[in-house]
Design a protein around this motif. Structure first.
Motif, mmCIF file in Angstrom:
data_model
loop_
_atom_site.group_PDB
_atom_site.id
_atom_site.type_symbol
_atom_site.label_atom_id
_atom_site.label_comp_id
_atom_site.label_asym_id
_atom_site.label_seq_id
_atom_site.Cartn_x
_atom_site.Cartn_y
_atom_site.Cartn_z
ATOM 1 N N LEU A 15 28.469 26.898 8.597
ATOM 2 C CA LEU A 15 27.567 26.350 9.606
ATOM 3 C C LEU A 15 27.137 27.445 10.578
ATOM 4 C CD1 LEU A 15 26.093 23.879 10.656
ATOM 5 C CD2 LEU A 15 28.154 23.284 11.948
ATOM 6 N N ASP A 16 28.051 28.310 10.954
ATOM 7 C CA ASP A 16 27.706 29.451 11.805
ATOM 8 C C ASP A 16 26.651 30.310 11.109
ATOM 9 O OD1 ASP A 16 28.046 32.406 12.648
ATOM 10 O OD2 ASP A 16 29.099 31.324 14.239
ATOM 11 N N LEU A 17 26.864 30.595 9.842
ATOM 12 C CA LEU A 17 25.903 31.379 9.071
ATOM 13 C C LEU A 17 24.553 30.674 9.003
ATOM 14 C CD1 LEU A 17 25.772 34.032 7.452
ATOM 15 C CD2 LEU A 17 26.481 32.735 5.441
ATOM 16 N N ALA A 18 24.580 29.363 8.871
ATOM 17 C CA ALA A 18 23.335 28.586 8.817
ATOM 18 C C ALA A 18 22.563 28.696 10.124
ATOM 19 C CB ALA A 18 23.645 27.119 8.507
ATOM 20 N N PHE A 19 23.258 28.626 11.258
ATOM 21 C CA PHE A 19 22.586 28.747 12.545
ATOM 22 C C PHE A 19 21.952 30.122 12.734
ATOM 23 C CE2 PHE A 19 24.811 24.964 14.334
ATOM 24 C CZ PHE A 19 23.696 24.349 14.877
ATOM 25 N N HIS A 127 22.110 21.516 7.015
ATOM 26 C CA HIS A 127 20.998 21.155 7.908
ATOM 27 C C HIS A 127 21.342 19.911 8.714
ATOM 28 C CE1 HIS A 127 17.133 19.273 8.992
ATOM 29 N NE2 HIS A 127 16.860 20.505 9.350
ATOM 30 N N ASP A 128 21.926 18.919 8.058
ATOM 31 C CA ASP A 128 22.331 17.696 8.761
ATOM 32 C C ASP A 128 23.292 18.020 9.902
ATOM 33 O OD1 ASP A 128 20.847 16.141 6.945
ATOM 34 O OD2 ASP A 128 22.594 15.819 5.645
ATOM 35 N N LEU A 129 24.254 18.883 9.631
ATOM 36 C CA LEU A 129 25.219 19.258 10.665
ATOM 37 C C LEU A 129 24.553 20.018 11.811
ATOM 38 C CD1 LEU A 129 28.277 20.406 8.529
ATOM 39 C CD2 LEU A 129 27.964 18.234 9.731
ATOM 40 N N MET A 130 23.547 20.814 11.476
ATOM 41 C CA MET A 130 22.858 21.610 12.489
ATOM 42 C C MET A 130 22.070 20.733 13.458
ATOM 43 S SD MET A 130 21.436 24.651 10.049
ATOM 44 C CE MET A 130 20.691 25.629 11.345
ATOM 45 N N THR A 131 21.674 19.567 13.008
ATOM 46 C CA THR A 131 20.768 18.741 13.816
ATOM 47 C C THR A 131 21.432 17.517 14.427
ATOM 48 O OG1 THR A 131 20.046 17.560 11.834
ATOM 49 C CG2 THR A 131 18.735 19.478 12.514
ATOM 50 N N GLN A 132 22.745 17.418 14.334
ATOM 51 C CA GLN A 132 23.386 16.226 14.886
ATOM 52 C C GLN A 132 24.593 16.566 15.743
ATOM 53 O OE1 GLN A 132 24.666 13.667 11.764
ATOM 54 N NE2 GLN A 132 25.981 15.156 10.811
ATOM 55 N N ARG A 133 24.926 15.619 16.597
ATOM 56 C CA ARG A 133 26.161 15.609 17.376
ATOM 57 C C ARG A 133 26.427 16.872 18.185
ATOM 58 N NH1 ARG A 133 30.276 12.340 13.468
ATOM 59 N NH2 ARG A 133 28.940 10.532 13.280
ATOM 60 N N ALA A 135 25.814 20.045 17.820
ATOM 61 C CA ALA A 135 26.157 21.319 17.196
ATOM 62 C C ALA A 135 25.301 22.467 17.743
ATOM 63 C CB ALA A 135 26.004 21.230 15.680
ATOM 64 N N ARG A 136 24.031 22.210 17.980
ATOM 65 C CA ARG A 136 23.140 23.256 18.486
ATOM 66 C C ARG A 136 23.610 23.758 19.853
ATOM 67 N NH1 ARG A 136 16.876 22.019 18.373
ATOM 68 N NH2 ARG A 136 17.758 20.912 16.635
ATOM 69 N N GLN A 137 24.037 22.832 20.723
ATOM 70 C CA GLN A 137 24.516 23.223 22.049
ATOM 71 C C GLN A 137 25.798 24.062 21.945
ATOM 72 O OE1 GLN A 137 23.599 20.110 21.229
ATOM 73 N NE2 GLN A 137 21.797 19.788 22.484
ATOM 74 N N VAL A 138 26.681 23.691 21.045
ATOM 75 C CA VAL A 138 27.909 24.457 20.852
ATOM 76 C C VAL A 138 27.563 25.855 20.337
ATOM 77 C CG1 VAL A 138 30.065 24.628 19.538
ATOM 78 C CG2 VAL A 138 29.339 22.424 20.477
ATOM 79 N N ALA A 139 26.657 25.925 19.374
ATOM 80 C CA ALA A 139 26.257 27.226 18.835
ATOM 81 C C ALA A 139 25.620 28.095 19.915
ATOM 82 C CB ALA A 139 25.301 27.041 17.661
ATOM 83 N N ARG A 140 24.804 27.511 20.757
ATOM 84 C CA ARG A 140 24.208 28.266 21.868
ATOM 85 C C ARG A 140 25.281 28.791 22.816
ATOM 86 N NH1 ARG A 140 19.560 24.062 22.751
ATOM 87 N NH2 ARG A 140 18.003 24.912 21.342
#
Length: 158
Positions: A15-19, A127-133, A135-140
């Motif tokens: 998921l990190d790699l995906a972001f 992609h589903d994980l990237m756009t829900q719950r 995850a984007r805020q945590v990655a930022r």
């Protein structure tokens, strides 16, 4: 259920790699810093992920890893299976020898649960994980700690 840190770490790293898919090859050292996972452990996981064609390695200066397919095409169950994890809630590991070397009374219940968990995880893409719950805020937040930017990339990777 026999899902250990190996499967969890593999999904987290993917998921990190995906972001960071749109940023070129990502080093395992970067993933290790952001996610708090041992670099040597990531090396072992990514060796298995590469063998299952989920990631590609890029050698040389500026090298690292990239996703082998688009984020919509890589599912959580694949990642877990790639690192030799099993989604299995049976006591016998599916061998039907749960009780005195025979099938136990509730074997079918736990086997069916394992199948449902696998089916559920096989429906969830990166992609589903990237756009829900959140995850984007945590990655930022994780990138802010490293001074890097995050973007959700839906582009297919080569």
């Amino acid at each position: 259920m026999r899902l250990t840190t190996k499967g969890r770490y593999a999904v987290t790293a993917m998921l990190d790699l995906a972001f960071h898919a749109g940023e070129g090859p990502i080093t395992l050292a970067e993933i290790a810093r952001r996610q708090g996972i041992s670099l040597s452990y990531l090396e072992q996981l990514f060796s298995r992920l590469r063998k299952q064609s989920l990631v590609k390695s890029v050698r040389g200066p500026g090298g690292g890893y990239v996703l082998a397919r688009g984020v919509e095409e890589i599912h959580v169950a694949e990642v877990i299976s790639a690192v030799d994890e099993r989604v299995d809630t049976t006591r016998c590991g599916g061998a039907h020898n749960c009780q005195d070397n025979e099938r136990c009374l509730t074997h079918d219940l736990w086997h069916d649960l394992s199948d449902r968990i696998y089916d559920y995880l096989n429906q969830i893409s990166l992609h589903d994980l990237m756009t829900q719950r959140g995850a984007r805020q945590v990655a930022r937040r994780q990138d802010g700690q490293q001074g890097m930017s995050v973007q959700v990339s839906t582009a297919k990777t080569a």
